[in-house]
Design a protein around this motif. Structure first.
Motif, mmCIF file in Angstrom:
data_model
loop_
_atom_site.group_PDB
_atom_site.id
_atom_site.type_symbol
_atom_site.label_atom_id
_atom_site.label_comp_id
_atom_site.label_asym_id
_atom_site.label_seq_id
_atom_site.Cartn_x
_atom_site.Cartn_y
_atom_site.Cartn_z
ATOM 1 N N ILE A 39 9.395 -58.863 16.550
ATOM 2 C CA ILE A 39 8.475 -59.835 17.180
ATOM 3 C C ILE A 39 8.590 -59.558 18.765
ATOM 4 C CG2 ILE A 39 6.935 -61.825 17.683
ATOM 5 C CD1 ILE A 39 6.929 -61.178 14.886
ATOM 6 N N VAL A 40 7.699 -58.492 19.296
ATOM 7 C CA VAL A 40 8.250 -57.935 20.893
ATOM 8 C C VAL A 40 8.005 -58.886 21.775
ATOM 9 C CG1 VAL A 40 7.939 -56.232 22.062
ATOM 10 C CG2 VAL A 40 8.009 -55.583 19.668
ATOM 11 N N SER A 41 8.776 -58.945 22.838
ATOM 12 C CA SER A 41 8.523 -60.010 24.019
ATOM 13 C C SER A 41 8.545 -59.126 25.077
ATOM 14 C CB SER A 41 9.580 -61.014 24.164
ATOM 15 O OG SER A 41 10.763 -60.516 24.199
ATOM 16 N N GLU A 42 9.197 -57.940 25.130
ATOM 17 C CA GLU A 42 9.278 -56.965 26.227
ATOM 18 C C GLU A 42 9.154 -55.706 25.831
ATOM 19 O OE1 GLU A 42 12.555 -58.347 28.852
ATOM 20 O OE2 GLU A 42 12.451 -56.408 29.754
ATOM 21 N N LEU A 43 8.346 -54.912 26.645
ATOM 22 C CA LEU A 43 8.225 -53.234 26.415
ATOM 23 C C LEU A 43 8.530 -52.437 27.514
ATOM 24 C CD1 LEU A 43 7.216 -51.011 24.275
ATOM 25 C CD2 LEU A 43 4.964 -51.827 25.023
ATOM 26 N N THR A 44 9.261 -51.464 27.541
ATOM 27 C CA THR A 44 9.573 -50.540 28.631
ATOM 28 C C THR A 44 9.175 -49.086 28.002
ATOM 29 O OG1 THR A 44 11.097 -51.976 29.438
ATOM 30 C CG2 THR A 44 11.054 -49.736 30.645
ATOM 31 N N VAL A 45 8.168 -48.409 28.731
ATOM 32 C CA VAL A 45 8.105 -47.172 28.461
ATOM 33 C C VAL A 45 9.270 -46.242 29.028
ATOM 34 C CG1 VAL A 45 6.518 -44.720 28.649
ATOM 35 C CG2 VAL A 45 5.787 -47.309 28.142
ATOM 36 N N LEU A 46 10.029 -45.592 28.445
ATOM 37 C CA LEU A 46 11.156 -44.838 29.163
ATOM 38 C C LEU A 46 10.814 -43.489 29.460
ATOM 39 C CD1 LEU A 46 14.165 -45.818 26.851
ATOM 40 C CD2 LEU A 46 13.516 -46.629 29.104
ATOM 41 N N ASN A 47 9.979 -42.754 28.398
ATOM 42 C CA ASN A 47 9.456 -41.563 28.859
ATOM 43 C C ASN A 47 7.921 -41.277 27.865
ATOM 44 O OD1 ASN A 47 8.883 -39.087 29.988
ATOM 45 N ND2 ASN A 47 11.166 -38.449 29.429
ATOM 46 N N VAL A 48 7.047 -40.552 28.495
ATOM 47 C CA VAL A 48 5.806 -40.450 27.798
ATOM 48 C C VAL A 48 6.007 -38.968 27.013
ATOM 49 C CG1 VAL A 48 4.246 -41.639 29.219
ATOM 50 C CG2 VAL A 48 4.786 -39.055 29.761
ATOM 51 N N SER A 49 5.118 -38.755 26.153
ATOM 52 C CA SER A 49 5.285 -37.454 25.403
ATOM 53 C C SER A 49 3.878 -37.038 25.213
ATOM 54 C CB SER A 49 5.894 -37.768 23.946
ATOM 55 O OG SER A 49 5.866 -36.567 23.123
ATOM 56 N N ALA A 50 3.955 -35.328 25.234
ATOM 57 C CA ALA A 50 2.630 -34.848 24.803
ATOM 58 C C ALA A 50 2.548 -34.923 23.296
ATOM 59 C CB ALA A 50 2.682 -33.316 25.174
ATOM 60 N N THR A 51 1.210 -34.771 22.997
ATOM 61 C CA THR A 51 0.974 -34.863 21.625
ATOM 62 C C THR A 51 1.942 -33.847 20.889
ATOM 63 O OG1 THR A 51 -1.096 -35.577 22.221
ATOM 64 C CG2 THR A 51 -1.030 -34.957 19.834
ATOM 65 N N PRO A 52 2.654 -34.179 19.755
ATOM 66 C CA PRO A 52 3.390 -33.199 19.221
ATOM 67 C C PRO A 52 2.462 -32.009 18.503
ATOM 68 C CG PRO A 52 3.754 -35.104 18.222
ATOM 69 C CD PRO A 52 2.927 -35.523 19.249
ATOM 70 N N PRO A 53 3.070 -30.863 18.460
ATOM 71 C CA PRO A 53 2.105 -30.086 17.701
ATOM 72 C C PRO A 53 2.019 -30.097 16.195
ATOM 73 C CG PRO A 53 4.229 -29.010 18.312
ATOM 74 C CD PRO A 53 4.216 -30.283 18.732
ATOM 75 N N PHE A 54 2.794 -30.861 15.509
ATOM 76 C CA PHE A 54 2.556 -30.969 14.102
ATOM 77 C C PHE A 54 3.181 -32.593 13.811
ATOM 78 C CE2 PHE A 54 6.273 -28.626 15.378
ATOM 79 C CZ PHE A 54 7.212 -29.257 14.634
ATOM 80 N N THR A 55 2.846 -33.017 12.590
ATOM 81 C CA THR A 55 3.310 -34.201 12.087
ATOM 82 C C THR A 55 4.635 -34.545 12.117
ATOM 83 O OG1 THR A 55 2.499 -34.217 9.950
ATOM 84 C CG2 THR A 55 1.007 -34.976 11.638
ATOM 85 N N ILE A 56 5.389 -35.550 12.345
ATOM 86 C CA ILE A 56 6.744 -35.625 12.324
ATOM 87 C C ILE A 56 7.102 -36.340 10.833
ATOM 88 C CG2 ILE A 56 8.937 -36.349 13.157
ATOM 89 C CD1 ILE A 56 7.552 -35.651 15.791
ATOM 90 N N GLU A 57 6.702 -35.737 9.630
ATOM 91 C CA GLU A 57 6.786 -36.498 8.511
ATOM 92 C C GLU A 57 7.451 -35.568 7.490
ATOM 93 O OE1 GLU A 57 5.309 -39.410 7.641
ATOM 94 O OE2 GLU A 57 4.042 -39.505 9.682
ATOM 95 N N ASP A 58 7.859 -36.111 6.446
ATOM 96 C CA ASP A 58 8.626 -35.105 5.279
ATOM 97 C C ASP A 58 7.930 -33.976 5.089
ATOM 98 O OD1 ASP A 58 10.643 -36.981 5.670
ATOM 99 O OD2 ASP A 58 10.667 -37.690 3.566
ATOM 100 N N ASP A 59 6.335 -34.502 4.840
ATOM 101 C CA ASP A 59 5.540 -33.060 4.513
ATOM 102 C C ASP A 59 4.977 -32.833 5.737
ATOM 103 O OD1 ASP A 59 5.926 -32.287 1.791
ATOM 104 O OD2 ASP A 59 5.057 -34.133 1.127
ATOM 105 N N THR A 60 5.354 -32.180 6.468
ATOM 106 C CA THR A 60 4.658 -31.875 7.718
ATOM 107 C C THR A 60 3.339 -31.042 7.716
ATOM 108 O OG1 THR A 60 4.854 -31.064 10.050
ATOM 109 C CG2 THR A 60 6.187 -30.105 8.413
#
Ligand code: ASP
Length: 582
Positions: free
Chosen positions: A95-116
């Motif tokens: 249950i999150v109480s604090e959030l910091t964005v350390l870095n943004v990311s461009a949309t990755p060119p493929f899905t980061i799943e086992d079956d990409t």
């Protein structure tokens, strides 16, 4: 502090703890007033929860995160109502109480799943993203563990890890060398080592006794799926040993790796098979013995009955495929096409089905039922089996074709279980191989391999029959390692060089250092090298070694991520005294 725990660590025992996690946003799901985020790092996934009703601003921030953003989050561990049994952290959420964005990311060119959804090229171009996928990362973790266990085992056996140079001298024997121009020696080139072979032998002359190195080797060959221009060997050498000593020690290493990495305790000694037997029974010098389907020679049974193709053949042989008599015409045609492919090179395929009424073959008109009965008996075939037969004018070439057919059938019938490991040593290789194109003998292993002492007399009379003190370790039809007992006598080494067509001057120019070293007390020695990439891929159950290398090259030898090889500028060329002719 960026984090108190990793994303794979928290369990139900951690309930109510306040924790800080950092990682990548794998997935965002919004459901009603709730936002769920899967946070990922190398160690696993943890679910983060944001509740609109509790903190609308924070929840809105979470809704604006994108895939692969790098975040740091503080929250409390809570029990999940909807548990995920497939995830080690699946009983809890944060249950999150604090959030910091350390870095943004461009949309990755493929899905980061086992079956990409990413194809090979795009995955290689963005390999650092591809390496975030579990499947690839797990292979590299296995590789790490394997090198650790290799070092542990060999260190325990008294081996010293010694580095050998990467800039060496070009020797045309074997594969093609990669070469590196020398700026300080204009017009002269180093070569990158195809293996540290001569150096490890020199370390034996130096008295190091037991050497190993996990080392990059380079061969400029045309590439196939399981080859890379640079690859890694576990390279080893020992002094005062005979073949048996080497086999024992490295069988022990393989068993150690199976035990520590796969939990498999191999009690039985590895099968030993002569090269001749392997060729005769499996049509391969690296037989897959997970399944039977052995080659049977049929010259006695089928030659001389008026079928000219067989009558003129130097070899007729076949395999019996259990329960395959029901193969359709289409399946048999596919197998015929398979053996006729240029890579296999057979002229055609003859088959015989065993059914309740007898043997029905594609060449019935040449053979009586009695002869076909002998054919059936030669395989101890039973009703429902299918016999496949090839012939040819070169014995070993035809055996190899049958061997390929055997593997093809095993693939089709799913007889090659990746979690079942069948290990063997292939021994007694011939020392030389005749090449009819160049009309000369080549060393099958390398020119430093010792002939069997009892065969040395054949060097002058029948060189093709000379057997080498050479051995390969084969697992599941893959040659994972190979080596030999070496020549340690400078006179015999000279004689072998001479036999292989090196003039006295050429041998001196290329290998003078080694022959010279042998004058100063070279001990009897031998060794072997394992292909680390292949061994890891076998343990990982993947087909291509590329999946077990962090930054591999494609089949044109290119690294598409860094775009190498590439041109160099004219200043560099000048410095190297090189001009490019186009
Ligand atoms: N240097 C050999 C090879 O790369 C292995 C060995 O003989 O030890 O195949």
């Amino acid at each position: 502090m960026f984090r108190t725990h990793t994303c794979g660590e928290l369990r139900i025992a951690d309930l109510k703890r306040t924790v800080t996690l950092a990682g990548w946003v794998q997935r965002i799901r919004r459901m009603g007033g709730m936002t769920f985020i899967d946070l990922r790092d190398r160690y696993g996934l943890t679910q983060l929860v944001f509740n609109q009703e509790i903190d609308a601003v924070l929840c809105e921030e979470a809704n604006h995160l994108g895939r692969e953003y790098v975040i740091r989050t503080i929250g409390t561990v809570a029990e999940r109502s909807n548990k995920n049994p497939h995830l080690p952290t699946g009983d809890i959420e944060i249950i999150v109480s604090e959030l910091t964005v350390l870095n943004v990311s461009a949309t990755p060119p493929f899905t980061i799943e086992d079956d990409t959804d990413g194809g090979d090229d795009i995955r290689m171009q963005y390999r650092y993203i591809d390496l975030r996928r579990n499947a690839v990362r797990a292979n590299l973790e296995l590789r790490h563990k394997m090198t650790i266990e290799v070092r542990r085992y060999l260190d325990g056996q008294g081996f010293l890890e010694v580095e050998t140079p990467v800039l060496i001298k070009s020797t045309p024997e074997g594969a093609r060398d990669f070469v590196v121009p020398s700026r300080m020696n204009p017009g002269q080139f180093y070569a990158l080592p195809q293996s540290p072979q001569t150096f490890k032998q020199l370390l034996m002359v130096a008295g190091f006794d037991r050497y190993f190195q996990i080392v990059k080797c380079f061969r400029d060959e045309d590439l196939r799926a399981d080859r890379q221009p640079e690859f890694t060997q576990i390279d080893c050498e020992m002094s005062f040993v005979e073949q048996e000593d080497v086999l024992q020690l490295f069988e022990g290493m393989s068993k150690h790796l199976f035990r520590t990495l796969k939990g498999i305790d191999m009690q039985e000694p590895f099968v030993r098979m002569t090269w001749h037997d392997a060729m005769k029974r499996y049509g391969s010098d690296k037989p897959d013995i997970r399944f039977d389907m052995q080659l049977v020679e049929l010259m006695d049974v089928l030659k001389g009955h008026g079928f000219s193709l067989f009558d003129e053949a130097a070899y007729i042989g076949g395999i019996c495929v259990k329960g395959a008599a029901a193969f359709t015409r289409k399946q048999l045609d596919e197998l015929t096409d398979f053996v006729k492919r240029p890579q296999i090179g057979a002229k055609g395929l003859v088959y015989a089905r065993i059914d309740d009424d007898g043997v029905k073959s594609s060449v019935d008109k040449f053979y009586t039922q009695e002869t076909l009965g002998l054919l059936k008996a030669a395989f101890r075939a039973q009703t429902g089996d299918l016999i496949l037969i090839l012939c040819g004018d070169n014995v070993n070439r035809t055996r190899k074709q049958l061997g390929e057919l055997r593997l093809e059938l095993a693939n089709r019938l799913r007889l090659r279980d990746k979690e079942h490991f069948a290990c063997l040593w292939v021994v007694d290789f011939p020392l030389f191989e005749w090449d009819s194109d160049t009309q000369r003998f080549y060393a099958i292993h390398h020119p430093f391999t010792s002939p069997k002492p009892e065969d040395i007399a054949l060097l002058d009379t029948d060189p093709a029959q000379v057997r080498a003190n050479a051995y390969d370790m084969v697992i599941n039809g893959v040659e994972v390692g190979g080596g030999s007992i070496r020549i340690h006598d400078s006179a015999l080494q000279r004689r072998i060089f001479q036999f292989l067509g090196f003039s006295e001057e050429k041998a001196e120019e290329q290998f003078g250092f080694l022959i010279n070293a042998f004058r100063f007390g070279a001990p009897p020695h031998g060794g072997l090298a394992y292909g680390l990439d292949r061994l890891v891929s076998l343990f990982a159950g993947v087909d291509s070694i590329r999946d077990c290398i962090a930054f591999p090259k494609n089949n044109m030898g290119r690294d598409v991520m860094i775009d190498a090889p590439s041109r160099i500028d004219d200043v560099q060329l000048d410095e190297l005294s090189l001009t490019i002719s186009e």
